[in-house]
Motif scaffolding. Structure first.
Motif, PDB file in Angstrom:
ATOM      1  N   MET A  30       0.850  -1.192   0.000  1.00  0.00           N
ATOM      2  CA  MET A  30       0.000   0.000   0.000  1.00  0.00           C
ATOM      3  C   MET A  30       0.880   1.234   0.000  1.00  0.00           C
ATOM      4  N   LEU A  31       0.625   2.143  -0.921  1.00  0.00           N
ATOM      5  CA  LEU A  31       1.346   3.405  -0.995  1.00  0.00           C
ATOM      6  C   LEU A  31       0.339   4.535  -1.164  1.00  0.00           C
ATOM      7  N   ILE A  32       0.281   5.430  -0.181  1.00  0.00           N
ATOM      8  CA  ILE A  32      -0.665   6.540  -0.200  1.00  0.00           C
ATOM      9  C   ILE A  32       0.115   7.841  -0.154  1.00  0.00           C
ATOM     10  N   PRO A  33       0.018   8.686  -1.188  1.00  0.00           N
ATOM     11  CA  PRO A  33       0.696   9.983  -1.153  1.00  0.00           C
ATOM     12  C   PRO A  33       0.199  10.830   0.018  1.00  0.00           C
ATOM     13  N   ILE A  34       1.081  11.602   0.598  1.00  0.00           N
ATOM     14  CA  ILE A  34       0.690  12.528   1.656  1.00  0.00           C
ATOM     15  C   ILE A  34       1.000  13.949   1.209  1.00  0.00           C
ATOM     16  N   THR A  35       0.310  14.892   1.772  1.00  0.00           N
ATOM     17  CA  THR A  35       0.490  16.290   1.388  1.00  0.00           C
ATOM     18  C   THR A  35       1.827  16.818   1.898  1.00  0.00           C
ATOM     19  N   ARG A  36       2.268  17.895   1.293  1.00  0.00           N
ATOM     20  CA  ARG A  36       3.519  18.520   1.720  1.00  0.00           C
ATOM     21  C   ARG A  36       3.422  18.996   3.169  1.00  0.00           C
ATOM     22  N   GLU A  37       2.269  19.509   3.537  1.00  0.00           N
ATOM     23  CA  GLU A  37       2.078  19.979   4.912  1.00  0.00           C
ATOM     24  C   GLU A  37       2.270  18.847   5.915  1.00  0.00           C
ATOM     25  N   LYS A  38       1.678  17.696   5.621  1.00  0.00           N
ATOM     26  CA  LYS A  38       1.808  16.561   6.539  1.00  0.00           C
ATOM     27  C   LYS A  38       3.241  16.035   6.550  1.00  0.00           C
ATOM     28  N   ALA A  80      10.553  16.430  -3.231  1.00  0.00           N
ATOM     29  CA  ALA A  80       9.320  17.172  -3.498  1.00  0.00           C
ATOM     30  C   ALA A  80       8.063  16.409  -3.108  1.00  0.00           C
ATOM     31  N   TYR A  81       8.113  15.075  -3.151  1.00  0.00           N
ATOM     32  CA  TYR A  81       6.911  14.272  -2.923  1.00  0.00           C
ATOM     33  C   TYR A  81       7.216  13.135  -1.944  1.00  0.00           C
ATOM     34  N   SER A  82       6.175  12.727  -1.258  1.00  0.00           N
ATOM     35  CA  SER A  82       6.353  11.671  -0.256  1.00  0.00           C
ATOM     36  C   SER A  82       5.064  10.870  -0.119  1.00  0.00           C
ATOM     37  N   GLY A  83       5.188   9.717   0.503  1.00  0.00           N
ATOM     38  CA  GLY A  83       4.024   8.866   0.688  1.00  0.00           C
ATOM     39  C   GLY A  83       4.171   7.955   1.888  1.00  0.00           C
ATOM     40  N   PHE A  84       3.040   7.528   2.381  1.00  0.00           N
ATOM     41  CA  PHE A  84       2.979   6.541   3.469  1.00  0.00           C
ATOM     42  C   PHE A  84       2.982   5.154   2.825  1.00  0.00           C
ATOM     43  N   TRP A  85       3.958   4.343   3.197  1.00  0.00           N
ATOM     44  CA  TRP A  85       4.109   3.014   2.590  1.00  0.00           C
ATOM     45  C   TRP A  85       3.842   1.948   3.642  1.00  0.00           C
ATOM     46  N   GLN A  86       3.115   0.900   3.231  1.00  0.00           N
ATOM     47  CA  GLN A  86       2.895  -0.248   4.114  1.00  0.00           C
ATOM     48  C   GLN A  86       3.095  -1.542   3.341  1.00  0.00           C
ATOM     49  N   GLY A  87       3.856  -2.418   3.902  1.00  0.00           N
ATOM     50  CA  GLY A  87       4.078  -3.734   3.316  1.00  0.00           C
ATOM     51  C   GLY A  87       4.262  -4.748   4.430  1.00  0.00           C
ATOM     52  N   ARG A  88       4.973  -5.808   4.100  1.00  0.00           N
ATOM     53  CA  ARG A  88       5.234  -6.843   5.101  1.00  0.00           C
ATOM     54  C   ARG A  88       6.717  -7.205   5.118  1.00  0.00           C
ATOM     55  N   ASN A 138      11.083  12.388  -6.209  1.00  0.00           N
ATOM     56  CA  ASN A 138      10.971  13.636  -6.947  1.00  0.00           C
ATOM     57  C   ASN A 138       9.966  13.530  -8.088  1.00  0.00           C
ATOM     58  N   GLN A 139       9.233  12.424  -8.125  1.00  0.00           N
ATOM     59  CA  GLN A 139       8.208  12.219  -9.135  1.00  0.00           C
ATOM     60  C   GLN A 139       6.828  12.310  -8.490  1.00  0.00           C
ATOM     61  N   PRO A 140       5.904  13.052  -9.090  1.00  0.00           N
ATOM     62  CA  PRO A 140       4.573  13.242  -8.484  1.00  0.00           C
ATOM     63  C   PRO A 140       3.830  11.942  -8.220  1.00  0.00           C
ATOM     64  N   ASP A 141       4.016  10.928  -9.078  1.00  0.00           N
ATOM     65  CA  ASP A 141       3.301   9.668  -8.897  1.00  0.00           C
ATOM     66  C   ASP A 141       4.052   8.680  -8.018  1.00  0.00           C
TER      67      ASP A 141
END
Length: 232
Positions: free
Chosen positions: A1-9, A92-100, A171-174
């Motif tokens: 699971m990979l969910i992008p998070i906002t810059r503020e967060k 520039a971009y980040s995300g919350f990642w979940q795996g096992r 550094n990639q939006p996706d």
């Protein structure tokens, strides 16, 4: 699971200034403190020499420089931790990642060498080794990451199959190419696996719980085929 998070967060999770854990990391051992203290003393001596050479022209800056240099042993860890945080915040971009967790194993790694003289008067090289935990994590897309950290007693209950969470940067939006990962959080054990503690842990755990709750609710409301990635 990979969910992008906002810059503020992201900026809440990755601090600008050093946290308490980060300060302790860079405070280091007693020899690290002595090294900083020696640098402080040398810097103060250099400032005194400059004051003698430059005379009254240096006087307005002397006290400020002396205080700054003399207290390097104290503020040095804040500076180095903050520089490391800023390096992470450049993405520039980040995300919350979940795996096992896919694999857990221990290795002995060479962390340094030292020249010593033995009883026969011969110069020998002594190797310093450290036991390290190696953690491999993977998600349903096949993305895999490995983290190696000094082995601690709290790592004994880590095993394959447990959920692992971390922050990923790109550094990639996706978030198609992951450039950097953070320390790993294992919610079932409520422990962190890390060398350097990058994150504001309380904020990350809040995000983790909120996203898990939203994911459960989202899964019940929408069929699998219609799910889309969301940002938090």
């Amino acid at each position: 699971m990979l969910i992008p998070i906002t810059r503020e967060k992201f900026e809440q999770i990755v601090p600008v200034l050093a946290t308490g854990l980060q300060y302790r990391y860079y405070w280091g051992k007693f020899r690290d403190f002595l090294r900083r203290l020696l640098i402080s003393l040398i810097a103060v001596v250099v400032i005194l020499i400059l004051a003698l050479i430059l005379g009254s022209g240096f006087a307005p800056f002397r006290v400020l420089f002396e205080i700054t240099a003399g207290l390097y042993w104290l503020w040095g860890p804040v500076y180095w931790a903050s520089m490391r945080n800023l390096k992470l915040r450049r993405y520039a971009y980040s995300g919350f990642w979940q795996g096992r967790i896919e694999d857990v194993f221990v290795t002995e790694e060479l962390i340094g060498t030292e020249e010593q003289v033995n009883q026969q008067g011969e110069l020998v090289i002594v190797e310093h080794r450290e036991r390290r935990l190696n953690l491999e994590v993977e998600d349903e897309t096949g993305f895999m990451s490995q983290l190696q950290v000094p082995l601690q007693r709290l790592h004994k209950n880590i095993s394959p199959g447990q959920i692992a969470q971390m922050l990923v940067m790109s550094n990639q939006p996706d978030l198609g190419k992951i450039a950097q990962t953070s320390d790993i959080y294992i919610p079932s054990l409520d422990i962190w696996v890390n060398d350097y503690p990058y994150l504001q842990r309380d904020v990350f755990v809040q995000v983790s719980r909120k996203l898990r709750d939203e994911e459960r609710s989202y899964s019940r409301q929408r069929p699998r085929s219609s799910r889309r990635r969301r940002s938090y």
